[in-house]
Design an enzyme around this catalytic site. Structure first.
Site, short mmCIF file in Angstrom:
data_model
loop_
_atom_site.label_atom_id
_atom_site.label_comp_id
_atom_site.label_asym_id
_atom_site.label_seq_id
_atom_site.Cartn_x
_atom_site.Cartn_y
_atom_site.Cartn_z
CB CYS A 13 -0.87 0.00 1.25
SG CYS A 13 0.11 0.10 2.74
CG HIS A 42 3.22 -6.65 10.70
ND1 HIS A 42 1.99 -6.19 11.12
CD2 HIS A 42 4.09 -6.31 11.68
CE1 HIS A 42 2.13 -5.60 12.29
NE2 HIS A 42 3.38 -5.66 12.65
CG HIS A 125 -2.18 -3.66 15.11
ND1 HIS A 125 -1.66 -2.48 14.64
CD2 HIS A 125 -1.96 -4.59 14.15
CE1 HIS A 125 -1.16 -2.69 13.43
NE2 HIS A 125 -1.32 -3.96 13.12
CD GLU A 127 -3.88 1.66 12.38
OE1 GLU A 127 -3.41 0.91 11.52
OE2 GLU A 127 -5.02 2.14 12.32
CB THR A 167 -5.97 2.06 8.84
OG1 THR A 167 -4.87 1.30 9.30
CG2 THR A 167 -5.85 3.49 9.28
CB CYS A 195 -6.57 2.38 5.02
SG CYS A 195 -5.57 2.28 3.59
CB SER A 223 0.68 -9.18 7.79
OG SER A 223 -0.28 -8.46 7.06
CB SER A 266 3.13 -5.57 5.06
OG SER A 266 2.37 -6.65 5.51
S1 SF4 Z 1 -3.30 3.07 6.57
FE1 SF4 Z 1 -2.06 1.25 6.70
S2 SF4 Z 1 -2.80 -0.03 5.02
FE2 SF4 Z 1 -3.53 2.05 4.61
S3 SF4 Z 1 -1.99 3.01 3.29
FE3 SF4 Z 1 -1.48 3.50 5.41
S4 SF4 Z 1 -0.05 1.92 6.05
FE4 SF4 Z 1 -1.10 1.18 4.25
#
Ligand code: SF4
Length: 302
Positions: A13, A42, A125, A127, A167, A195, A223, A266
């Site tokens: 991504c 990951h 996680h 994030e 996301t 996302c 991941s 990833s």
């Molecule tokens: S939010 Fe996560 S999956 Fe979406 S573009 Fe960003 S890094 Fe990639």
């Protein structure tokens, strides 16, 4: 002969590509060591490539790492980690994905406006730890819950909830909660922070899994978004989840005519290409075995 189809959207991504570009650029131009705070992505094979090619290595904590480059990965980190890095005199290269930053900003904003914050995601996680960390840092008395679905939000009987999403969550989770709010005329705040890249990968995987005899999902076992792709595919068809081409077993492809391939955000393209190449080899070997069997069979009939 096996027909191989690749999902319309799969693999790296925007955020992961950016993080890798930033890390390799700084490692190539700096005389200081370059470390990533946790694995940059990951995917163990890509981590290994970064180590061999650029000397970029992940570290688990900031204790003892001084005077070097520090890459903050795409998932982001809580504010305390930036402080520790500054104290340690590190050159911070912030590769937090801008979509993750958006979730952090919404979370802070909702807390500031006095909402009870719900983060739909995986509590462990990185994030989510970062999102919660930012909200707590800015508004220490904000009530924050990390939940996995609508049912867990309802259980908490919230009075004034505001909901954001990790996301990489499945888009159906957002739709389900949004529908519940509409049907019940609730005044809950909800922000779709899932996302677009994740969503496109999930849609494309779902679409392809309905059209093939077997799905191969490529990506690191650690991941989250690759795991989700495997879950989605397995609802429609037999699905094999592999980290690399060496894990592919020939017997999976016996009697299969169409194979679909997808990969997590990833997963680098070179790993996907390896998998495709290996499936083509397996296909050739199976064809040859079947041809020999056919020849032997026809001789036996004389
Ligand atoms: S939010 Fe996560 S999956 Fe979406 S573009 Fe960003 S890094 Fe990639």
């Amino acid at each position: 002969m096996i027909e191989i189809q690749i999902a319309r959207h799969s693999g790296f991504c925007f955020g992961v590509r950016e993080a890798i570009n930033k890390a390799t650029a700084v490692a190539a131009s700096s005389s200081m060591p370059t470390r990533t705070y946790g694995p940059l992505i990951h995917n163990p094979q890509e981590i290994d490539r970064l180590k061999q090619g650029y000397g970029i290595e992940p570290i688990r904590d900031l204790e003892g790492y001084k005077k070097g480059n520090l890459i903050i990965r795409a998932h982001g980190v809580p504010p305390e980690d930036y402080k520790t890095a500054q104290v340690n005199d590190l050159n911070i290269i912030d590769a937090t994905c801008r979509f993750v930053k958006d979730v952090q900003d919404y979370a802070v904003e909702f807390c500031r406006r006095g909402y009870e914050l719900f983060v739909v995601g995986d509590e462990m996680h990185a994030e989510v730890i970062g999102i919660v960390g930012h909200a707590r840092h800015e508004v220490p008395d904000c009530t924050i819950h990390v939940v996995s679905d609508l049912e867990q939000i309802i259980e908490k009987m919230p009075l004034r909830p505001a909901i954001v999403f990790q996301t990489t969550q499945e888009f159906t989770k957002f739709k389900k909660i949004e529908q519940y709010i509409k049907l019940n005329g609730l005044k809950w705040k909800i922000k779709n922070t899932i996302c677009g890249a994740t969503r496109s990968n999930q849609y494309a995987a779902d679409e392809l899994a309905r059209m093939v005899d077997l799905m191969v999902v490529v990506g690191g076992r650690n991941s989250g978004n690759t795991k989700r792709l495997a879950e989605i595919c397995s609802r429609h068809v037999c699905t094999r989840y592999v980290e690399n081409s060496e894990e592919l077993l020939p017997e999976w492809f016996n009697g299969i005519s169409k194979v679909g391939i997808t990969a997590g955000a990833s997963t680098p393209q070179w790993l996907i290409d390896d998998v495709i190449e290996r499936i083509e080899e397996i296909d050739k070997a199976l064809e040859e075995t079947n041809r020999v069997r056919r020849v032997k069979g026809s001789r036996g009939r004389v």
